[in-house]
Each structure stands twice: as structure tokens, then as C-alpha cells.
Write an enzyme that holds these catalytic residues in place. Structure first.
Site, PDB file in Angstrom:
ATOM      1  N   ASP A 129       0.830  -1.218   0.000  1.00 28.57           N
ATOM      2  CA  ASP A 129       0.000   0.000   0.000  1.00 28.57           C
ATOM      3  C   ASP A 129       0.861   1.263   0.000  1.00 28.57           C
ATOM      4  O   ASP A 129       0.370   2.351  -0.291  1.00 28.57           O
ATOM      5  CB  ASP A 129      -0.959   0.017   1.209  1.00 28.57           C
ATOM      6  CG  ASP A 129      -0.265   0.066   2.567  1.00 28.57           C
ATOM      7  OD1 ASP A 129       0.961  -0.124   2.624  1.00 28.57           O
ATOM      8  OD2 ASP A 129      -0.963   0.293   3.584  1.00 28.57           O
ATOM      9  N   GLU A 130       2.166   1.098   0.287  1.00 26.04           N
ATOM     10  CA  GLU A 130       3.033   2.282   0.351  1.00 26.04           C
ATOM     11  C   GLU A 130       3.192   2.947  -1.015  1.00 26.04           C
ATOM     12  O   GLU A 130       3.610   4.105  -1.088  1.00 26.04           O
ATOM     13  CB  GLU A 130       4.396   1.912   0.958  1.00 26.04           C
ATOM     14  CG  GLU A 130       4.233   1.396   2.382  1.00 26.04           C
ATOM     15  CD  GLU A 130       5.529   1.252   3.158  1.00 26.04           C
ATOM     16  OE1 GLU A 130       6.463   2.008   2.902  1.00 26.04           O
ATOM     17  OE2 GLU A 130       5.580   0.368   4.029  1.00 26.04           O
ATOM     18  N   LYS A 158       8.928  -0.235  -5.516  1.00 25.55           N
ATOM     19  CA  LYS A 158       7.797  -1.171  -5.642  1.00 25.55           C
ATOM     20  C   LYS A 158       6.788  -0.646  -6.666  1.00 25.55           C
ATOM     21  O   LYS A 158       6.249  -1.402  -7.475  1.00 25.55           O
ATOM     22  CB  LYS A 158       7.104  -1.376  -4.287  1.00 25.55           C
ATOM     23  CG  LYS A 158       7.924  -2.106  -3.239  1.00 25.55           C
ATOM     24  CD  LYS A 158       8.235  -3.564  -3.579  1.00 25.55           C
ATOM     25  CE  LYS A 158       7.022  -4.456  -3.576  1.00 25.55           C
ATOM     26  NZ  LYS A 158       7.399  -5.888  -3.765  1.00 25.55           N
TER      27      LYS A 158
HETATM   28  P1  NAD Z   1      11.391  -9.843   3.782  1.00 25.05           P
HETATM   29  O1  NAD Z   1      12.411  -8.745   3.694  1.00 25.05           O
HETATM   30  O2  NAD Z   1      11.097 -10.472   5.088  1.00 25.05           O
HETATM   31  O3  NAD Z   1      11.803 -11.020   2.783  1.00 25.05           O
HETATM   32  C1  NAD Z   1      12.268 -10.794   1.494  1.00 25.05           C
HETATM   33  C2  NAD Z   1      12.951 -12.053   1.000  1.00 25.05           C
HETATM   34  O4  NAD Z   1      13.412 -11.776  -0.329  1.00 25.05           O
HETATM   35  C3  NAD Z   1      14.165 -12.452   1.839  1.00 25.05           C
HETATM   36  O5  NAD Z   1      14.120 -13.827   2.104  1.00 25.05           O
HETATM   37  C4  NAD Z   1      15.335 -12.089   0.948  1.00 25.05           C
HETATM   38  O6  NAD Z   1      16.469 -12.919   1.143  1.00 25.05           O
HETATM   39  C5  NAD Z   1      14.737 -12.263  -0.438  1.00 25.05           C
HETATM   40  N1  NAD Z   1      15.464 -11.450  -1.422  1.00 25.05           N
HETATM   41  C6  NAD Z   1      15.804 -10.141  -1.326  1.00 25.05           C
HETATM   42  N2  NAD Z   1      16.512  -9.762  -2.389  1.00 25.05           N
HETATM   43  C7  NAD Z   1      16.603 -10.848  -3.199  1.00 25.05           C
HETATM   44  C8  NAD Z   1      17.213 -11.088  -4.447  1.00 25.05           C
HETATM   45  N3  NAD Z   1      17.904 -10.134  -5.088  1.00 25.05           N
HETATM   46  N4  NAD Z   1      17.117 -12.320  -5.000  1.00 25.05           N
HETATM   47  C9  NAD Z   1      16.444 -13.317  -4.352  1.00 25.05           C
HETATM   48  N5  NAD Z   1      15.859 -13.144  -3.158  1.00 25.05           N
HETATM   49  C10 NAD Z   1      15.943 -11.930  -2.592  1.00 25.05           C
HETATM   50  O7  NAD Z   1      10.105  -9.229   3.112  1.00 25.05           O
HETATM   51  P2  NAD Z   1       8.558  -9.543   3.424  1.00 25.05           P
HETATM   52  O8  NAD Z   1       8.126  -8.661   4.532  1.00 25.05           O
HETATM   53  O9  NAD Z   1       8.364 -11.002   3.505  1.00 25.05           O
HETATM   54  O10 NAD Z   1       7.903  -8.980   2.099  1.00 25.05           O
HETATM   55  C11 NAD Z   1       7.645  -9.841   0.977  1.00 25.05           C
HETATM   56  C12 NAD Z   1       6.991  -9.021  -0.114  1.00 25.05           C
HETATM   57  O11 NAD Z   1       5.786  -8.446   0.373  1.00 25.05           O
HETATM   58  C13 NAD Z   1       7.851  -7.848  -0.601  1.00 25.05           C
HETATM   59  O12 NAD Z   1       7.718  -7.760  -1.982  1.00 25.05           O
HETATM   60  C14 NAD Z   1       7.238  -6.635   0.086  1.00 25.05           C
HETATM   61  O13 NAD Z   1       7.417  -5.482  -0.687  1.00 25.05           O
HETATM   62  C15 NAD Z   1       5.784  -7.041   0.170  1.00 25.05           C
HETATM   63  N6  NAD Z   1       5.015  -6.450   1.277  1.00 25.05           N
HETATM   64  C16 NAD Z   1       5.475  -6.550   2.567  1.00 25.05           C
HETATM   65  C17 NAD Z   1       4.692  -6.013   3.594  1.00 25.05           C
HETATM   66  C18 NAD Z   1       5.126  -6.132   5.032  1.00 25.05           C
HETATM   67  O14 NAD Z   1       4.483  -5.523   5.897  1.00 25.05           O
HETATM   68  N7  NAD Z   1       6.153  -6.889   5.367  1.00 25.05           N
HETATM   69  C19 NAD Z   1       3.492  -5.365   3.303  1.00 25.05           C
HETATM   70  C20 NAD Z   1       3.076  -5.294   1.976  1.00 25.05           C
HETATM   71  C21 NAD Z   1       3.835  -5.848   0.981  1.00 25.05           C
END
Ligand code: NAD
Length: 319
Positions: A129-130, A158
């Protein structure tokens, strides 16, 4: 065994990806799940509890490297991608924006190129949502028609990735869907993020650093609700659609902190107010009526229930 689908899950060792795998690998034994993760600070092998399942594979792959990525496409012949991998920490994006351009934009584009080349059935972009920017106190919650107005290098990267996904549908006919979710909390989140970090500090009886006066507002969703919604969007989301996912639980950061302090059995003297984050978005809120109307999804967990579960999880883990 011949699988009905072979699904690439990127970033499956991270917070949300691991919760998705833990719930759905065993529920879909006729699907093969290939977890691609380059193992950043946010990745933890122990997050995945299904690594012994027959229909689970792990490959250490960096999505920024298209030739290694293509080897995976040739090896497994995937049918679908659910793309979780990202650099996801706003504070780190302020220190190192280029990293976010590389992973979140170029990495996503590499996956799109290969999804097009190998004619995948579905590409699912997990977004935030950001991308909609910040709301004032009285403004209505974000809908999928809200203007895209990201303010941090994280949200801008994003939003850029989302635009590339959209272009691959409109230009090349790729069957892609996007969902944008509010702030998640729950098991497996890295302890650099607000809720696990505060729990960890409070368990050590240390003060928690709260930006400014703690008045910034976020909508919070328990991660299990988010992965249920992802499963539904993956199954039923139509080509080119965007779905907003939220917890319908808006809260100031101060309120979240006070609730955690209570769960830790401490008092407000454990709050340390610190200078605000640069470009700190004031408020995010998600209107979930659209996803309810179209897919029948709504969140199940209340904030107090989800937070209690989360606190217990980290208490057991960090003890
Ligand atoms: P996270 O940071 O916990 O996990 C991200 C994962 O991606 C990690 O395991 C990391 O090693 C892997 N990664 C990063 N760069 C990489 C690369 N170059 N190649 C392969 N793997 C790579 O993130 P999250 O909180 O699980 O978020 C997952 C998705 O959801 C993201 O796309 C984020 O933008 C989206 N999102 C997160 C939230 C939240 O509140 N956490 C909310 C909305 C959307």
C-alpha cells in the site's frame, strides 16, 4: 510425479513468503513449489517448516542475475510465479536506494522477461500500500483507483515494479495480477522490523525507539490473513487486476508500542522518543470493500489476537 503446476516462489525464506509456503505446500501436494532466495539478512532457513515435503525445492538464486535465473526456468519449466522477493525495509532504502532499484525493479523485470519468454500461465506481483503514498487524518482509505504517489525509495521501487508488471500485461499480454497490502506482522518477521524489534528489546528490558511522537498511523494485518488473501488472488484474480489487501485495523505507532509494552508486563518509561524518519509517511489505510465484493475475502484476525500470537512466537524464539 507429474505436478499440475510448478510455481516459482521468490523470497520464500523471508517473512511473508515463508508463511505462504508453510501454509500452502502441504495443502497443494499436486503442485511443485520452487523457492528462490539469495538469502539476505531477512532470510532464515528455519522460517520454512515444509522443507522436507516432496513438492518443495530450494534454490539459492539472486533475481538480479538473469542468466542464473534462466537456468532455473530451463531446469524446472515453471508454470507460474508468485513474486515476494524484495528489499523491504524503508530505513535501509534511505541509506542505500540503489540496492532497491536493483532488486525491486531490475530483479522484477528479469522475472517478467523470463515469464514472457517461457509463456508462463500467471505472474503474481506481491506489492504494498506504500505505493499510494501518505494520507491525512481524515482522508478516505486507499482504493485501487488511488493515485500512485510513493515517497520513499522503497515504495518508489515497488511502484516502478508494479508499473512494469502492468506494461507486460498491456503490451505483451502477460497474465499478471498485483496485490497491495498494508503492514504485516506475525511469525518469521525479521527482528529489524518494528514489531519483532520492539518485542525483542522489551524481552531484554530495553527501551524501544519510537519515531517522533509516535502519531504515524498504519493499518496492520496478521500475516496469515495476508497469505490467505494471496492464495485467493492467485486462484481467482483476473488478468491485469489489482487487489488491495488490509487488516481494517488502523493504529498509531504509539498505540502499537503501548500494547506491546503491556504484553511484556512493563510501563511507558520503556519508550524512547527519537527523531523522525526522513520523509516519514503519516498514514496508510486500505479500503477492503473491493476485494470482499470481488473475491469474498476479509481478514479473520483482530489486532489484539494476532499480536498476542506474535508476542508468544517471539518470546519462545528469542528466549
Ligand atoms: P522480507 O524482507 O522479510 O523477505 C524478502 C525475502 O526476499 C528475503 O528472504 C530475501 O532474502 C529475499 N530477497 C531479497 N533480495 C533478493 C534477491 N535479489 N534475490 C532473491 N531473493 C531476494 O520481506 P517480506 O516482509 O516477507 O515482504 C515480501 C513481499 O511483500 C515484498 O515484496 C514486500 O514489498 C511485500 N510487502 C510486505 C509487507 C510487510 O508488511 N512486510 C506489506 C506489503 C507488501
Amino acid at each position: 510425479m507429474k505436478y499440475k503446476k510448478t510455481i516459482i516462489i521468490t523470497g520464500g525464506l523471508g517473512f511473508i513468503g515463508s508463511n505462504y509456503l508453510n501454509k500452502f505446500v502441504s495443502l497443494y501436494p499436486d503442485r511443485l513449489f520452487i523457492n528462490l532466495d539469495c538469502i539476505t539478512y531477512a532470510a532464515h532457513q528455519e522460517n520454512v517448516h515444509v522443507s522436507k515435503e516432496k513438492n518443495y525445492r530450494f534454490e539459492k538464486i539472486d533475481i538480479r542475475n538473469i542468466s542464473n535465473l534462466e537456468k532455473i526456468f530451463l531446469k524446472y519449466k515453471p508454470t507460474d510465479i508468485i513474486h515476494f522477493a524484495a528489499e523491504s525495509h524503508v530505513d535501509i532504502s534511505i541509506q542505500n536506494p540503489a540496492l532497491f532499484v536493483e532488486t525491486n525493479i531490475i530483479g522484477t523485470h528479469n522475472l517478467l522477461l523470463l515469464a514472457k519468454k517461457y509463456k508462463l500461465d500467471k505472474f503474481y506481483q506481491i506489492s504494498t500500500d506504500e505505493v499510494y503514498g501518505s494520507l491525512g487524518v481524515k482522508e478516505p482509505a486507499f482504493t485501487t483507483n488511488s493515485t500512485i504517489a510513493p515517497n520513499s525509495p522503497y515504495s518508489a521501487s515497488k511502484a516502478s515494479a508494479d508499473m512494469l508488471v502492468r506494461s507486460y500485461t498491456n503490451t505483451f499480454g502477460l497474465n499478471a495480477v498485483i496485490s497491495r497490502c498494508s503492514n504485516n506482522y506475525g511469525p518469521n518477521q525479521d527482528t529489524t522490523k518494528l514489531i519483532p524489534r520492539f518485542i525483542s528489546l522489551l524481552l531484554q528490558k530495553k527501551k524501544v525507539p519510537l519515531y517522533s511522537k509516535g502519531e504515524n498511523v498504519r493499518d496492520w494485518i496478521y500475516v496469515e490473513d495476508h497469505v490467505d488473501a494471496i492464495n485467493l488472488v492467485f486462484e481467482k484474480g483476473k488478468k491485469g487486476t489489482i487487489h488491495n489487501i488490509g487488516g481494517n485495523q488502523e493504529m498509531t505507532n504509539k498505540k502499537v508500542t503501548e500494547t506491546l509494552i503491556k504484553l511484556a508486563g512493563l510501563d511507558e518509561s520503556y519508550i524512547e522518543y527519537v527523531p523522525d524518519r526522513m520523509g516519514h509517511d503519516f498514514r496508510y489505510a486500505i479500503d477492503t470493500t473491493e476485494i470482499y465484493r470481488k473475491l469474498g475475502w476479509k481478514p479473520k484476525f483482530s489486532f489484539s489476537e494476532g499480536l498476542k500470537k506474535t508476542f508468544k512466537h517471539f518470546e519462545n524464539k528469542l528466549k
